[in-house]
Scaffold this motif. Structure first.
Motif, short mmCIF file in Angstrom:
data_model
loop_
_atom_site.label_atom_id
_atom_site.label_comp_id
_atom_site.label_asym_id
_atom_site.label_seq_id
_atom_site.Cartn_x
_atom_site.Cartn_y
_atom_site.Cartn_z
N GLY A 1 9.80 12.10 14.02
CA GLY A 1 8.94 12.93 14.69
C GLY A 1 7.48 12.58 14.30
O GLY A 1 7.04 11.54 13.86
N PHE A 2 6.68 13.45 14.88
CA PHE A 2 5.11 13.13 14.45
C PHE A 2 4.70 13.19 13.03
O PHE A 2 3.95 12.62 12.50
N ASP A 3 5.77 14.05 12.13
CA ASP A 3 5.42 13.88 10.64
C ASP A 3 5.85 12.37 10.14
O ASP A 3 4.86 11.95 9.05
N ALA A 4 6.73 11.83 10.69
CA ALA A 4 6.60 10.35 10.16
C ALA A 4 5.47 9.60 10.57
O ALA A 4 5.12 8.61 9.72
N MET A 5 4.81 9.73 11.71
CA MET A 5 3.77 8.93 11.89
C MET A 5 2.41 9.35 10.98
O MET A 5 1.68 8.39 10.56
N ARG A 6 2.26 10.44 10.73
CA ARG A 6 1.46 11.09 9.39
C ARG A 6 1.60 10.13 8.02
O ARG A 6 0.98 9.84 7.56
N GLU A 7 2.94 10.00 7.85
CA GLU A 7 3.47 9.34 6.66
C GLU A 7 2.87 7.72 6.71
O GLU A 7 2.44 7.39 5.50
N TYR A 8 2.66 7.38 7.85
CA TYR A 8 2.33 5.80 7.86
C TYR A 8 0.84 5.82 8.36
O TYR A 8 0.41 4.58 8.66
N THR A 9 0.38 6.59 8.17
CA THR A 9 -1.31 6.42 8.44
C THR A 9 -2.17 7.32 7.81
O THR A 9 -1.59 8.21 6.87
N GLN A 10 -3.19 6.78 7.41
CA GLN A 10 -4.34 7.57 6.62
C GLN A 10 -5.39 8.12 7.55
O GLN A 10 -5.74 7.42 8.58
N VAL A 11 -5.98 9.23 7.01
CA VAL A 11 -7.16 9.75 8.05
C VAL A 11 -8.39 9.35 7.41
O VAL A 11 -8.84 9.12 6.25
N LYS A 12 -9.22 8.82 8.46
CA LYS A 12 -10.46 8.42 8.36
C LYS A 12 -11.32 9.45 8.95
O LYS A 12 -11.37 9.80 10.42
N VAL B 1 3.71 7.11 -1.68
CA VAL B 1 5.36 7.02 -1.97
C VAL B 1 5.72 8.15 -1.13
O VAL B 1 5.21 9.36 -0.97
N GLN B 2 6.99 7.72 -0.37
CA GLN B 2 7.78 8.77 0.37
C GLN B 2 9.12 8.54 0.01
O GLN B 2 9.89 7.49 -0.27
N LEU B 3 9.83 9.47 -0.51
CA LEU B 3 11.18 9.62 -0.76
C LEU B 3 12.12 10.44 -0.30
O LEU B 3 11.87 11.52 0.13
N GLU B 4 13.09 9.77 0.13
CA GLU B 4 14.34 10.87 0.66
C GLU B 4 15.66 10.57 -0.33
O GLU B 4 16.19 9.31 -0.19
N ALA C 1 0.79 -1.15 -0.05
CA ALA C 1 -0.09 -0.01 0.03
C ALA C 1 0.89 1.46 -0.09
O ALA C 1 0.22 2.23 -0.32
N LYS C 2 2.04 1.00 0.39
CA LYS C 2 3.03 2.25 0.46
C LYS C 2 4.38 1.98 0.17
O LYS C 2 4.84 0.69 0.57
N VAL C 3 5.12 2.98 -0.23
CA VAL C 3 6.53 2.24 -0.42
C VAL C 3 7.44 3.63 0.02
O VAL C 3 7.05 4.80 -0.46
N ALA C 4 8.51 3.38 0.78
CA ALA C 4 9.31 4.48 1.36
C ALA C 4 10.71 4.19 0.95
O ALA C 4 11.26 2.90 1.17
N PHE C 5 11.23 5.01 0.25
CA PHE C 5 12.46 4.74 -0.69
C PHE C 5 13.73 5.99 0.22
O PHE C 5 13.22 6.96 -0.24
N THR C 6 14.92 5.51 0.03
CA THR C 6 15.93 6.41 0.35
C THR C 6 17.06 5.99 -0.65
O THR C 6 17.44 4.74 -0.64
#
Length: 492
Positions: A465-476, A249-252, A224-229
């Motif tokens: 940080g909190f931003d990382a938790m947002r990256e790995y969740t979705q809002v309902k 997608v999350q890209l660093e 459902a998601k890919v995180a790439f560095t």
């Protein structure tokens, strides 16, 4: 030395297993290019097995009490600290990190990241939103599902924690591809996860080639998601491959960090900080301060101190506590870095120091001397392209406007730094720099609570940080009719 029982297999559904093909790939010691181990080389079939295991594990893991997930991560942090010396030596052996850095930085930061997100697991919450009278509206933060994570070779131990910790705290299951060049510390973390009580299938590790396993993770319909560095070029391919099921997608990605030294800077601190910015981990860091931008009034005085400091850095076996700079992680990458010395000379650059591999007993390894190049223009290739080695480009400026033009004169926007005693200038530059992170009178500071990531060709999304938790969740969004009287829209 690390234990002789280093795991060399894939980790799928709670067990260490061979690749279905039976293939292996040698992981090399970059100090002398000898083989450390032959590690199982995953293929597409192994990714399918890992995704299936993660999919089976997801319902129970995501519904586990958040505090219980957190306790497992906290236990893992304790185990990392209990095995700190083994992990530090394993990381140095596999990557070339000086053991002093692995002990003081890599292992403690890894434990700190798991501990931070272990504590956050039951503290990340939704919101209630004031909507029209008679309704209660609240949001739930739900895990994304099965996430694919692709970890680079430069900081494998630390990046394993940066990727895994927030994803697990949020309730996701993971299929991770450690770099096939440096997989050993990530596989050791998998063992410690078992000891910490992580349920089978929640984390799966499939070291394999990026062109095969990385590509398949990015395009897999069950992820459902890919995180790439990694590199910007590969990041673009990840985005293209992800389009099949429109996964998150999350890209660093890459960086070309400007490190600006103004005329009012405290030079001793700026010199030492600038050496750390580029020569730590042999310059193999996306946030490295690889463009040294000096005010013309202090450029000569700065270089008079900076050049001897670079020449004094002790190169050697990364397992020697006296070593300050080890080898680059592979021979292929060493040759790529050295090729930029020729690029610099062809464009009129001046090599002030270094620019070659050392001789003697270090010649067998992947070493490059600390290299300082004075560029002709900030548009030169060596001032635009990410070299990713102990290679710093020197540029000069006349005023703040020119400093900003140079600093923002690339497509990258990850880390940046500046040295000044002028508070107003510092805040103005921090505001105007095109970057995800700015360090003032310091460089390369990171913390699990501080968001890490870039803009432009350096990618999007944030680690930590909190931003990382947002990256790995979705809002309902949930709407509840408490006592609203809704008149019929259609009248009979």
């Amino acid at each position: 030395m690390p234990s002789a029982s280093i795991r060399h297999q894939l980790f799928i559904d709670g067990s260490f297993v061979n690749a279905e093909s039976g293939e292996t790939l040698a992981t090399l010691n970059p100090h002398d290019n000898t083989t450390i181990a032959d590690v199982a080389l995953a293929g597409k079939a192994d990714v399918d097995r890992a995704v299936a295991a993660a999919t089976r594990a997801f319902p129970a893991w995501s519904r586990m009490a958040a505090a219980d997930r957190g306790r497992i991560l906290l236990k893992l942090a304790d185990l990392i600290e209990a095995n700190a010396e083994e992990l530090a030596q394993l990381e140095s052996l596999d990557t070339g990190h000086p053991i002093r850095d692995s002990r003081a930085l890599d292992v403690p930061r890894t434990a700190a990241c798991f501990r931070y997100f272990g504590g956050m697991a039951d503290k990340f919450q939704g919101e209630t939103i004031p909507v029209e009278a008679g309704f209660l509206n609240y949001t739930l933060r739900e895990p994304v599902g099965v996430v694919g994570q692709i970890v680079p070779w430069n900081f494998p131990l630390m990046f394993t924690s940066w990727k895994m910790a927030p994803a697990l705290a949020a309730g996701n299951c993971i299929v991770m591809k450690p770099s096939e060049i440096t997989p050993l510390s990530s596989l050791r973390i998998a063992e410690l996860m078992q000891e910490a009580g992580l349920p089978d299938g929640v984390v799966n590790m499939v070291p394999g080639l990026g062109s095969v396993v990385g590509q398949y993770i990015a395009e897999h319909p069950g992820i459902a998601k890919v995180a790439f560095t990694g590199s910007t070029a590969t990041g673009r391919r990840v985005v293209e491959a992800s389009a099949g099921n429109l996964k998150k997608v999350q890209l660093e990605l890459g960086g070309k960090g400007p490190n600006i030294v103004f005329e009012d800077a405290f030079l001793p601190a700026a010199v030492n900080g600038s050496a750390w910015a580029i020569f730590h981990n042999q310059g193999q860091a996306c946030i490295a301060g690889s463009r040294l931008v000096l005010h013309e009034k202090i450029a000569d005085a700065f270089l008079d101190k900076f050049i001897p400091l670079a020449q004094s850095i002790r190169l050697g076996n990364p397992l020697d506590p006296e070593t300050e700079m080890g080898p680059l992680t592979s021979a292929l990458h060493r040759d790529r870095v050295l090729a930029y010395v020729d690029v610099a000379r062809k464009q009129g650059g001046e090599v002030l120091v270094g620019g070659k591999a050392p001789g003697g007993e270090l010649a067998r390894g992947c070493y490059v001397e600390p290299t300082i190049v004075r560029a002709r223009s900030y548009r030169d290739r060596v001032a635009q392209e990410e070299v990713f080695g102990p290679f710093v480009t020197v540029l000069t400026f006349k005023d703040d406007a020119e400093a900003m033009e140079i600093a923002n004169g690339t497509d990258y926007g990850l880390g940046s730094g500046l040295w000044t005693s002028n508070l107003q200038r510092a805040h103005k530059m921090a505001r105007d720099l095109h970057a995800g992170m700015v360090w003032i009178n310091s460089y390369k500071r990171v913390n699990p609570g501080s968001p890490f990531g870039g803009v432009g060709q350096s990618g999007y999304g944030r680690e930590m940080g909190f931003d990382a938790m947002r990256e790995y969740t979705q809002v309902k969004s949930v709407w509840v009719n408490v006592d609203a009287q809704i008149p019929p829209h259609f009248k009979r």
